[in-house]
Enzyme design. Structure first.
Site, mmCIF file in Angstrom:
data_model
loop_
_atom_site.group_PDB
_atom_site.id
_atom_site.type_symbol
_atom_site.label_atom_id
_atom_site.label_comp_id
_atom_site.label_asym_id
_atom_site.label_seq_id
_atom_site.Cartn_x
_atom_site.Cartn_y
_atom_site.Cartn_z
ATOM 1 N N SER A 67 0.834 -1.195 0.000
ATOM 2 C CA SER A 67 0.000 0.000 0.000
ATOM 3 C C SER A 67 0.867 1.242 0.000
ATOM 4 O O SER A 67 1.997 1.234 0.523
ATOM 5 C CB SER A 67 -0.852 -0.026 1.272
ATOM 6 O OG SER A 67 -1.452 1.218 1.498
ATOM 7 N N TYR A 102 -2.088 -0.708 10.964
ATOM 8 C CA TYR A 102 -2.285 -1.302 9.627
ATOM 9 C C TYR A 102 -1.081 -1.003 8.734
ATOM 10 O O TYR A 102 -0.528 -1.890 8.077
ATOM 11 C CB TYR A 102 -3.575 -0.759 8.993
ATOM 12 C CG TYR A 102 -3.663 -1.061 7.506
ATOM 13 C CD1 TYR A 102 -3.974 -2.338 7.052
ATOM 14 C CD2 TYR A 102 -3.388 -0.075 6.558
ATOM 15 C CE1 TYR A 102 -4.009 -2.625 5.687
ATOM 16 C CE2 TYR A 102 -3.426 -0.350 5.202
ATOM 17 C CZ TYR A 102 -3.742 -1.626 4.770
ATOM 18 O OH TYR A 102 -3.774 -1.905 3.423
ATOM 19 N N LYS A 156 1.996 -3.497 6.835
ATOM 20 C CA LYS A 156 2.458 -3.532 5.433
ATOM 21 C C LYS A 156 3.973 -3.337 5.376
ATOM 22 O O LYS A 156 4.663 -4.014 4.601
ATOM 23 C CB LYS A 156 1.741 -2.465 4.594
ATOM 24 C CG LYS A 156 0.251 -2.740 4.400
ATOM 25 C CD LYS A 156 -0.013 -4.024 3.626
ATOM 26 C CE LYS A 156 -1.473 -4.370 3.539
ATOM 27 N NZ LYS A 156 -1.751 -5.721 3.044
HETATM 28 P P1 NAD Z 1 -10.982 -6.865 1.346
HETATM 29 O O1 NAD Z 1 -11.184 -6.816 2.821
HETATM 30 O O2 NAD Z 1 -12.135 -6.616 0.466
HETATM 31 O O3 NAD Z 1 -10.333 -8.269 0.933
HETATM 32 C C1 NAD Z 1 -9.504 -8.991 1.793
HETATM 33 C C2 NAD Z 1 -10.049 -10.401 1.825
HETATM 34 O O4 NAD Z 1 -9.201 -11.212 2.655
HETATM 35 C C3 NAD Z 1 -11.446 -10.490 2.425
HETATM 36 O O5 NAD Z 1 -12.273 -11.225 1.545
HETATM 37 C C4 NAD Z 1 -11.257 -11.230 3.752
HETATM 38 O O6 NAD Z 1 -12.373 -12.045 4.063
HETATM 39 C C5 NAD Z 1 -10.004 -12.031 3.461
HETATM 40 N N1 NAD Z 1 -9.190 -12.378 4.630
HETATM 41 C C6 NAD Z 1 -8.718 -11.547 5.598
HETATM 42 N N2 NAD Z 1 -7.975 -12.257 6.471
HETATM 43 C C7 NAD Z 1 -7.971 -13.556 6.030
HETATM 44 C C8 NAD Z 1 -7.368 -14.741 6.496
HETATM 45 N N3 NAD Z 1 -6.612 -14.764 7.596
HETATM 46 N N4 NAD Z 1 -7.587 -15.883 5.796
HETATM 47 C C9 NAD Z 1 -8.352 -15.893 4.677
HETATM 48 N N5 NAD Z 1 -8.943 -14.779 4.194
HETATM 49 C C10 NAD Z 1 -8.749 -13.627 4.866
HETATM 50 O O7 NAD Z 1 -9.788 -5.834 1.020
HETATM 51 P P2 NAD Z 1 -9.259 -5.335 -0.377
HETATM 52 O O8 NAD Z 1 -9.590 -3.893 -0.502
HETATM 53 O O9 NAD Z 1 -9.617 -6.264 -1.455
HETATM 54 O O10 NAD Z 1 -7.696 -5.405 -0.083
HETATM 55 C C11 NAD Z 1 -6.920 -6.514 -0.487
HETATM 56 C C12 NAD Z 1 -5.496 -6.275 -0.066
HETATM 57 O O11 NAD Z 1 -5.021 -5.051 -0.612
HETATM 58 C C13 NAD Z 1 -5.293 -6.166 1.445
HETATM 59 O O12 NAD Z 1 -4.057 -6.782 1.775
HETATM 60 C C14 NAD Z 1 -5.208 -4.682 1.672
HETATM 61 O O13 NAD Z 1 -4.452 -4.369 2.811
HETATM 62 C C15 NAD Z 1 -4.510 -4.226 0.404
HETATM 63 N N6 NAD Z 1 -4.767 -2.834 0.054
HETATM 64 C C16 NAD Z 1 -6.057 -2.402 -0.076
HETATM 65 C C17 NAD Z 1 -6.294 -1.061 -0.384
HETATM 66 C C18 NAD Z 1 -7.709 -0.534 -0.482
HETATM 67 O O14 NAD Z 1 -7.890 0.685 -0.354
HETATM 68 N N7 NAD Z 1 -8.712 -1.352 -0.737
HETATM 69 C C19 NAD Z 1 -5.217 -0.195 -0.606
HETATM 70 C C20 NAD Z 1 -3.920 -0.680 -0.477
HETATM 71 C C21 NAD Z 1 -3.708 -2.011 -0.152
HETATM 72 C C1 WQD Z 2 -9.696 9.752 0.663
HETATM 73 C C2 WQD Z 2 -9.948 11.223 0.907
HETATM 74 C C3 WQD Z 2 -10.426 11.776 3.196
HETATM 75 C C4 WQD Z 2 -14.292 9.813 3.523
HETATM 76 C C5 WQD Z 2 -6.959 4.768 2.728
HETATM 77 C C6 WQD Z 2 -5.889 4.145 3.589
HETATM 78 C C7 WQD Z 2 -4.688 3.777 2.750
HETATM 79 C C8 WQD Z 2 -5.104 2.887 1.583
HETATM 80 C C9 WQD Z 2 -6.193 3.540 0.788
HETATM 81 C C10 WQD Z 2 -5.021 0.575 2.273
HETATM 82 C C11 WQD Z 2 -9.281 11.735 2.185
HETATM 83 C C12 WQD Z 2 -11.606 12.098 2.307
HETATM 84 C C13 WQD Z 2 -13.088 10.283 3.042
HETATM 85 C C14 WQD Z 2 -15.336 10.737 3.820
HETATM 86 C C15 WQD Z 2 -13.897 12.528 3.100
HETATM 87 N N1 WQD Z 2 -5.660 1.649 2.039
HETATM 88 N N2 WQD Z 2 -12.893 11.618 2.843
HETATM 89 N N3 WQD Z 2 -15.085 12.065 3.592
HETATM 90 O O1 WQD Z 2 -7.358 7.795 3.596
HETATM 91 O O2 WQD Z 2 -6.463 8.209 1.261
HETATM 92 O O3 WQD Z 2 -6.442 5.956 2.152
HETATM 93 O O4 WQD Z 2 -7.297 3.878 1.666
HETATM 94 O O5 WQD Z 2 -3.859 0.336 2.209
HETATM 95 O O6 WQD Z 2 -3.793 3.126 3.569
HETATM 96 O O7 WQD Z 2 -5.508 5.098 4.574
HETATM 97 O O8 WQD Z 2 -8.630 6.970 1.559
HETATM 98 O O9 WQD Z 2 -10.970 6.946 0.827
HETATM 99 O O10 WQD Z 2 -10.467 7.080 3.301
HETATM 100 O O11 WQD Z 2 -9.991 9.041 1.863
HETATM 101 O O12 WQD Z 2 -13.721 13.745 2.929
HETATM 102 O O13 WQD Z 2 -16.404 10.392 4.283
HETATM 103 O O14 WQD Z 2 -11.357 11.426 1.106
HETATM 104 O O15 WQD Z 2 -10.272 12.749 4.188
HETATM 105 O O16 WQD Z 2 -8.843 13.039 1.944
HETATM 106 P P1 WQD Z 2 -7.199 7.347 2.219
HETATM 107 P P2 WQD Z 2 -10.095 7.437 1.916
#
Ligand code: NAD
Ligand code: WQD
Length: 336
Positions: free
Chosen positions: A125, A150, A154
């Site tokens: 991330s 969190y 990572k």
């Molecule tokens: P998500 O929660 O939709 O998907 C994660 C999945 O993993 C879920 O279906 C959950 O049930 C499963 N899971 C969690 N722990 C588990 C375990 N111990 N065993 C089996 N299954 C398990 O999240 P996502 O948005 O699809 O994110 C996927 C990956 O990408 C995560 O590692 C997350 O940290 C990373 N990521 C997400 C974002 C984002 O904003 N969505 C941004 C950066 C990184």
């Molecule tokens: C985006 C912008 C908020 C909600 C997060 C995690 C990051 C990564 C991606 C996993 C910000 C604003 C939001 C609302 C708002 N995930 N906002 N009103 O914080 O950039 O990133 O997701 O790895 O680690 O921190 O994403 O979608 O929460 O926010 O004004 O109700 O929208 O303040 O500026 P963020 P977000």
């Protein structure tokens, strides 16, 4: 055809990646414990693919359960999505986050060694950069302290993978640092399914437009940006899914690898721009008001994603407008 174990494959990014893997000649095997996903994704996947994908309802931090999957499937590669991902929740439940996110990776790595699997793509991330000093953020930008448990998981997982690659030079590892994934499959059949009140901007906008939430609160409009709201690099989840395919294709050509790649559009959009675009492309009202800043928010961040383009031959194809149209199609599908 290569078989790819997709941990967390029933989740938001995992399910879209399962579709792209099929489209590009891989056989995905989903392992998910449904801790943050919903049975409805399975129907959506079946409707898109025309058949049920292979699925194990297992916890991938549970060594024996995951070993059973490795034994039954003998995968060629792993894409490790499974993790808890809510930044705010991680500050309330740090041990739960460290336990799940780190144990699941360690278990995957132990079994990869046991079953001589060489290839892993890891979901990292932009959070690993903390508060960036320079924009855009490149893979060589300094990594500051993470701003949440969190984020630390990572950073720690990336370190574990780097150390594993030193110890086992035959490993081929790609660390994909996602910026802000948004959107849904253009069919509207799969998308993000946040449990409870969404933390992230785009699901909150979609639920407000659908009348599930009364109004959206913009977290601050007094930042040093053109319209005063924060700037992020939003990337369509299908573009993100494709990057996993490119990463698998690329590592297959390497003798050893441990490389990180930023995945983003390479440009930022403000919160206000995202709301305005959602309203105009979908022709639907979204009530919003300005609230105070959200603790821990970075003012602006976007990716230098040129390394992924140069090395993986990957770049984003879909616009912010397309992502927000797909989000709305998915939200309407959910409301049916
Ligand atoms: P998500 O929660 O939709 O998907 C994660 C999945 O993993 C879920 O279906 C959950 O049930 C499963 N899971 C969690 N722990 C588990 C375990 N111990 N065993 C089996 N299954 C398990 O999240 P996502 O948005 O699809 O994110 C996927 C990956 O990408 C995560 O590692 C997350 O940290 C990373 N990521 C997400 C974002 C984002 O904003 N969505 C941004 C950066 C990184
Ligand atoms: C985006 C912008 C908020 C909600 C997060 C995690 C990051 C990564 C991606 C996993 C910000 C604003 C939001 C609302 C708002 N995930 N906002 N009103 O914080 O950039 O990133 O997701 O790895 O680690 O921190 O994403 O979608 O929460 O926010 O004004 O109700 O929208 O303040 O500026 P963020 P977000």
């Amino acid at each position: 055809m290569k078989k790819v174990l997709v941990t967390g494959g029933a989740g938001y990014i995992g399910s879209h990646t399962v579709v792209e893997l099929f489209n590009h000649g891989f056989i995905p095997v989903i392992v998910d414990n449904f801790s943050n996903s919903d049975e409805r994704v399975l129907q959506g996947l079946e409707d898109i693919l025309g058949f049920k994908p292979i699925l194990y309802r297992s916890d991938c931090a549970d060594y024996q359960s995951l070993k059973d999957v490795f034994q039954a499937e003998t995968p060629d590669a792993v894409i490790h999505f499974a993790a808890f991902k809510a930044v705010g929740e991680s500050t309330q439940q740090p041990t739960r986050y460290y336990r799940n996110n780190i144990d699941s990776l360690l278990t995957v790595l132990e079994l990869m060694e046991e079953f001589q699997v060489r290839d892993i793509v890891f979901s990292s991330s932009c959070t690993v950069y903390g508060q960036p000093d320079e924009l855009p953020v490149s893979e060589t930008s300094k990594q500051k302290d993470a701003t949440s448990p969190y984020g630390y998981t990572k950073q720690v997982c990336e370190r574990i993978l780097m150390d594993a690659c030193v110890a086992r030079p035959e490993l081929r590892c790609v660390l994909l640092r996602y910026f802000n994934p948004i959107g849904a499959h253009p069919s509207g059949l799969i998308g993000e399914l946040p449990f409870g009140i969404p933390n992230n901007l785009v699901p909150y906008i979609a639920q407000t437009a659908a009348g599930i939430r009364e109004k959206l609160v913009i977290h601050g409009n007094d930042y040093q940006t053109a319209d005063g709201t924060c700037i992020r690099d939003y990337i369509h989840v299908c573009d993100l899914a494709m990057a996993h395919v490119r990463a698998l294709e690329w590592i297959d050509l390497q003798t050893c690898a441990c490389e990180a790649f930023n995945l983003g559009q390479g440009q930022g959009n403000s919160v206000k721009e995202v709301i305005d675009t959602f309203i105009s492309v979908n022709n639907v009202p979204v009530r919003f008001e300005i609230g105070p800043r959200r603790t821990g928010d970075v003012e602006q961040v976007w990716a230098d994603a040129t390394k992924a383009q140069r090395v993986l031959n990957w770049k984003t194809e879909k616009s912010l407008a397309a992502a927000l149209q797909d989000t709305w199609r998915w939200q309407q599908h959910l409301s049916k």
